[in-house]
Design a protein around this motif. Structure first.
Motif, mmCIF file in Angstrom:
data_model
loop_
_atom_site.group_PDB
_atom_site.id
_atom_site.type_symbol
_atom_site.label_atom_id
_atom_site.label_comp_id
_atom_site.label_asym_id
_atom_site.label_seq_id
_atom_site.Cartn_x
_atom_site.Cartn_y
_atom_site.Cartn_z
ATOM 1 N N ASP A 85 82.250 21.258 -50.371
ATOM 2 C CA ASP A 85 82.237 21.549 -51.990
ATOM 3 C C ASP A 85 80.204 22.258 -51.798
ATOM 4 O O ASP A 85 80.217 23.528 -52.082
ATOM 5 N N TYR A 88 79.812 24.991 -49.518
ATOM 6 C CA TYR A 88 80.544 25.983 -49.527
ATOM 7 C C TYR A 88 79.779 26.722 -50.750
ATOM 8 O O TYR A 88 79.100 27.734 -51.215
ATOM 9 N N ASP A 89 79.040 26.052 -52.094
ATOM 10 C CA ASP A 89 77.606 25.967 -52.577
ATOM 11 C C ASP A 89 75.992 26.799 -52.208
ATOM 12 O O ASP A 89 75.796 27.796 -52.521
ATOM 13 N N ARG A 485 85.750 31.037 -53.567
ATOM 14 C CA ARG A 485 84.280 30.296 -54.080
ATOM 15 C C ARG A 485 83.943 31.780 -54.557
ATOM 16 O O ARG A 485 82.579 31.738 -55.673
#
Length: 704
Positions: A85, A88-89, A485
């Motif tokens: 996560d 991806y951020d 995303r």
């Protein structure tokens, strides 16, 4: 997380470009064996040593197993484990900021060669909105041949090992199929053909295993393949050995070709190529008079700045002898899948016009095959901001410091780029320079649907996920999840959706789940498809000996000879200090380009980098078998172990490429010690159509 029950599962080995169907054995929840699948249509149960080493690869203790971000300066090797996560951020925030401030073209995406994710890299680039994706071999390996074939024939021909009629003669040019099986044209086929009496003509500076058994070995001076091919065309036309009926009915521009090659007799070629004129004549006669005949060509012909015209000249040999799409000849495939959804339509003409190098190298950057950016232009943009700054470089399955030409210049470029993300199996010297590292899945941890041979697609194989190591992910899955995303408008389809649609469009009744059970589908070969289709898929509807496609793009429609820019003839002053001709790029059975050197089973077979040198040359220089010696060009020097080899000319040496030393845990991993790309050149001149630079036929010197 996937865990399979104990049993035997069908898949496709991808320890190299691949194509070998395998049976993967699972016992106690672990992979215990990888064996050739006797039911597989391409390899019939045969595999090479790399397949068995797959188990060591997948369970290797040095695998990158989770995402990491850099927390110190580049080169400090300070990493912090993070979640997917968070990874991806970071990616989404960095990329979106660049897109908003500078445009998506300021993001470049790089990949390695011949893997499950290769088609998905340009797809993701298109979804992201950048025209700048690249791969180290795109202008140097395979795609010059693909583009030439599309322009000349309308399709890419492959050697017909698949029907009832087998080739009677195979011209092997710049390729060593006895140890290398790229693109699903596997090594086993050529070896079997030789055992059945097929006649071979081998063009290679080195006396390969196949060259020793060939009817003719043409020991060409590196970089002069274009002269040799033009001379062979001259012989075939001048002696009326061409297929008159095929030429008259199905080719365009024969009269222009005949007039053009009149100036390229064998006597002219002998002075340039070092191949005796009578041997050129004998080889041309054998190829022209032995039917059916086919060509096995390799990337050696694409390593000098005349790659397009060299490939054109070689392709014409098969055309004028009438060996196109005939049983046992050079054939077009059965195309068993629907078109890959590359998302090219996502890029506007304005964005395409920003593709680095596209306006100059129009076959590379504007091709309807798979257009890409010009690699030297991408690295120049990183360093200088000309014509605009490349701010982010995302690398998937590639070690640029080992695989791009002129490694020192690559290093300077990577140091300059604002954001560098690398997705890899292992830490490499290139990965150590990254800001973000993502753990990649091995071939036994992915779902994929390769079709082989490439572009022919006679066989479609299922590659299936059978293991999960740490938090490793498949590259394609990362593209899809990152597209979600970032809320991109495309690129979010699941793999299974894409696979199933392509199977349906290719005429299969199977879906991907069913294909995994079956292992592969294989469509029977058909021939003379151009007769049924009303001609070839070219502008003239014929085989274009005179290329209208090249002429329309502003390039020469007939092939010609160009002396390599750094050679004893073109650079006599340089040759005084650097008297030997350097060639490189020969494939090794144990490795695949820069991969697998941490696999003990494979490294034991080939522990050290070796340079082929003629015994007479070595004696003059005081070099003995096994000595570590320096190889030096204008760009730098490396060291490799001397291998005395009388199958190479006294004026030539052959350097192994792809070398680095994973066992050296210092962050550089010996990348500057034995890496052939320290020696190579990425500067002008380039192939005018493809942008190819000079990787071989360079000038060098050697010493202890």
């Amino acid at each position: 997380m996937i865990k399979h029950n104990d049993g035997i599962y069908k898949s496709a080995c991808r320890m190299c470009h691949g194509g070998c169907g395998v049976n993967v054995h699972i016992e106690g929840g672990k992979i215990t064996k990888v064996k050739g699948d006797p039911e597989s249509p391409l390899n019939q149960g045969k595999v090479c040593v790399k397949a068995a080493a797959s188990i060591e690869l997948v369970y290797h203790p040095d695998r990158i197993k989770y995402p990491m971000k850099r927390v110190g300066d580049r080169g400090e090797r300070l990493w912090q484990r993070i979640s997917w996560d968070e990874a991806y951020d970071i990616l989404a925030e960095k990329l979106q900021k660049i897109i908003d401030e500078d445009g998506a073209e300021s993001i470049a995406i790089g990949t390695g060669t011949g893997r499950h994710h290769c088609d998905f890299v340009p797809r993701f680039a298109n979804a992201l909105g950048t025209p700048n994706w690249c791969e180290p071999g795109h202008a140097q390996c395979f795609f010059p041949r693909v583009n030439v074939s599309k322009m000349t024939f309308g399709d890419l021909p492959v050697c017909d090992y698949y029907g009832d009629v087998k080739p009677e003669c195979i011209l092997v040019w710049g390729h060593n199929p006895s140890v290398s099986g790229p693109d699903g044209e596997l090594m086993f086929h050529s070896i079997a053909a030789k055992k059945k009496g097929c006649k071979f003509i081998v063009v290679d500076p080195r006396q390969t295993q196949l060259a020793r058994k060939a009817e003719h070995w043409l020991q060409v001076r590196p970089g002069t393949d274009d002269a040799l091919a033009l001379s062979m065309i001259h012989v075939i036309i001048n002696e009326n050995l061409y297929d008159e009926e095929f030429v008259e009915s199905w080719t365009y521009g024969f009269d222009e070709l005949k007039q053009h090659v009149a100036k390229y007799p064998p006597e002219w070629a002998e002075k340039i190529t070092w191949v005796p004129a009578d041997l050129i004549q004998q080889a041309a006669r054998l190829f022209a008079t032995t039917k059916p005949a086919a060509i096995e060509w390799g990337c050696a012909i694409e390593h000098t700045p005349n790659s397009i015209q060299t490939a054109r000249a070689i392709a014409i040999l098969a055309a004028i002898t009438g060996n196109i799409d005939v049983p046992g000849g050079w054939v077009f495939g059965s195309h068993s899948l629907g078109e890959f959804p590359a998302l090219n339509e996502q890029l506007s003409e304005r964005v395409k016009s920003k593709r680095l190098g596209a306006s100059e190298f129009r076959v590379l950057g504007q091709s309807n095959v798979i257009p890409s950016a010009h690699i030297p232009a991408v690295f120049k943009a990183m360093r200088t901001g000309d014509p605009y700054l490349i701010k982010a470089f995302l690398i998937f399955g590639n070690n640029p410091l080992a695989t791009y030409a002129n490694s020192k210049l690559v290093f300077e470029s990577l140091k300059k780029v604002e954001f560098l993300a690398v997705m890899e199996l292992f830490m490499t010297p290139s990965a150590e320079m990254a800001d973000l590292i993502l753990p990649a899945a091995s071939w036994l941890e992915v779902d994929a649907m390769p079709a082989f041979p490439y572009f022919a697609e006679n066989a479609v194989l299922a590659q299936q996920k059978l293991e999960q190591i740490g938090e490793c992910k498949q590259d394609e899955v990362v593209f899809i999840e990152l597209a979600e995303r970032m809320k991109l408008t495309s690129g979010k389809e699941s793999l299974e959706e894409i696979f199933n649609r392509r199977l349906v469009e290719g005429g299969s009744e199977l879906n991907f789940a069913e294909l995994k059970e079956k292992g592969a589908i294989h469509n029977a070969m058909t021939y003379h498809k151009y007769k049924k289709n009303g001609g070839f898929n070219t502008e003239s509807g014929k085989v274009e000996l005179y290329s209208l496609a090249l002429e329309k793009l502003g390039y020469a429609p007939l092939p010609y000879y160009v002396e390599p820019p750094e050679s004893p003839i073109s650079s006599p002053e340089i040759s005084k200090e650097y008297p030997l001709v350097l060639t490189s790029g020969a494939r090794l059975m144990s490795f695949f380009t820069s991969e697998h050197r941490q696999i003990k089973r494979l490294r034991k077979i080939h522990p050290d980098p070796r340079v082929d040198i003629n015994p007479e040359t070595a004696a003059v220089l005081g070099i003995k078998e096994g000595d570590w010696i320096w190889i030096e060009t204008k760009r730098g020097k490396i060291r490799q172990k001397a291998k005395l080899f009388d199958g190479i000319d006294k004026r030539v040496i052959n350097v192994e490429f792809g070398w680095w030393f994973p066992e050296k845990k210092d962050g550089e991993y010996g990348i500057w010690e034995s890496n052939a790309n320290v020696l190579t050149n990425s500067e002008r001149p380039y192939d005018p159509a493809m942008g190819t630079y000079q990787l071989r036929a360079l000038l060098c010197k050697v010493y202890k």
